[in-house]
Design a protein around this motif. Structure first.
Motif, PDB file in Angstrom:
ATOM      1  N   LEU A 185     -56.855  61.447  18.204  1.00 31.58           N
ATOM      2  CA  LEU A 185     -58.174  62.051  18.305  1.00 31.58           C
ATOM      3  C   LEU A 185     -58.728  61.877  19.723  1.00 31.58           C
ATOM      4  CD1 LEU A 185     -59.079  60.454  14.951  1.00 31.58           C
ATOM      5  CD2 LEU A 185     -58.528  62.832  15.303  1.00 31.58           C
ATOM      6  N   LYS A 211     -63.342  61.736  21.447  1.00 27.20           N
ATOM      7  CA  LYS A 211     -64.424  61.596  20.483  1.00 27.20           C
ATOM      8  C   LYS A 211     -65.160  60.306  20.774  1.00 27.20           C
ATOM      9  CE  LYS A 211     -64.093  62.910  16.225  1.00 27.20           C
ATOM     10  NZ  LYS A 211     -63.694  63.037  14.820  1.00 27.20           N
ATOM     11  N   TYR A 251     -65.943  57.962  14.980  1.00 23.50           N
ATOM     12  CA  TYR A 251     -64.896  58.342  14.039  1.00 23.50           C
ATOM     13  C   TYR A 251     -65.302  58.009  12.614  1.00 23.50           C
ATOM     14  CZ  TYR A 251     -62.232  58.321  18.356  1.00 23.50           C
ATOM     15  OH  TYR A 251     -61.805  58.562  19.626  1.00 23.50           O
ATOM     16  N   GLU A 263     -60.301  58.075  10.239  1.00 22.75           N
ATOM     17  CA  GLU A 263     -59.840  58.269  11.619  1.00 22.75           C
ATOM     18  C   GLU A 263     -59.684  56.934  12.338  1.00 22.75           C
ATOM     19  OE1 GLU A 263     -61.850  62.624  12.561  1.00 22.75           O
ATOM     20  OE2 GLU A 263     -63.040  60.804  12.837  1.00 22.75           O
ATOM     21  N   ALA A 264     -60.644  56.024  12.142  1.00 26.93           N
ATOM     22  CA  ALA A 264     -60.567  54.701  12.767  1.00 26.93           C
ATOM     23  C   ALA A 264     -59.358  53.930  12.250  1.00 26.93           C
ATOM     24  CB  ALA A 264     -61.848  53.916  12.503  1.00 26.93           C
ATOM     25  N   GLN A 310     -66.549  54.686  19.131  1.00 26.55           N
ATOM     26  CA  GLN A 310     -65.374  54.300  19.919  1.00 26.55           C
ATOM     27  C   GLN A 310     -65.587  52.922  20.538  1.00 26.55           C
ATOM     28  OE1 GLN A 310     -62.278  55.937  20.477  1.00 26.55           O
ATOM     29  NE2 GLN A 310     -61.867  53.899  21.234  1.00 26.55           N
TER      30      GLN A 310
END
Length: 88
Positions: free
Chosen positions: A4, A7, A10, A14-15, A48
Motif C-alpha cells: 500500500l 497512504k 490503514y 491493511e496494517a 502510518q
C-alpha cells in the motif's frame, strides 16, 4: 495487490498485512495499547506513524546463530503424549 503506497492511515487488515501479522494479533496489540489507532464510529484506522512507532519500539538485534538454530533441550523425565489412532 501491491504494498500500500503513500497512504497515511490503514485499516486493521491493511496494517496486519504491512506488519506480516494476523488481524486478530493487530486487534490484540491495539487492545494492549501497543499500537495507537483512531476510532471513527466502530471503524479502526491505524496511522502510518503508529505503525512506524510500533516497529521502532519493538526492534531487536539478533545474532545470526540464534536466528537459525533452534535451541532444543533434552528432558529425560518428560512425559510423552499419547497418540490416538483416528479412523477415516
Amino acid at each position: 495487490m501491491r504494498i500500500l503506497d503513500n497512504k497515511k492511515a490503514y485499516t486493521v487488515q491493511e496494517a496486519a498485512k504491512i506488519l506480516s501479522l494476523g488481524k486478530t494479533t493487530v486487534y490484540e496489540l491495539i487492545r494492549q495499547n501497543k499500537i495507537k489507532c483512531i476510532y471513527i464510529g466502530k471503524k479502526i484506522i491505524i496511522p502510518q506513524k503508529a505503525i512506524d512507532e510500533f516497529i521502532e519500539q519493538n526492534m531487536t538485534t539478533c545474532k545470526e546463530s540464534e536466528r537459525f538454530e533452534p535451541k532444543i533441550t533434552y528432558q529425560p523425565n518428560a512425559k510423552l503424549l499419547s497418540i490416538k489412532k483416528i479412523s477415516l
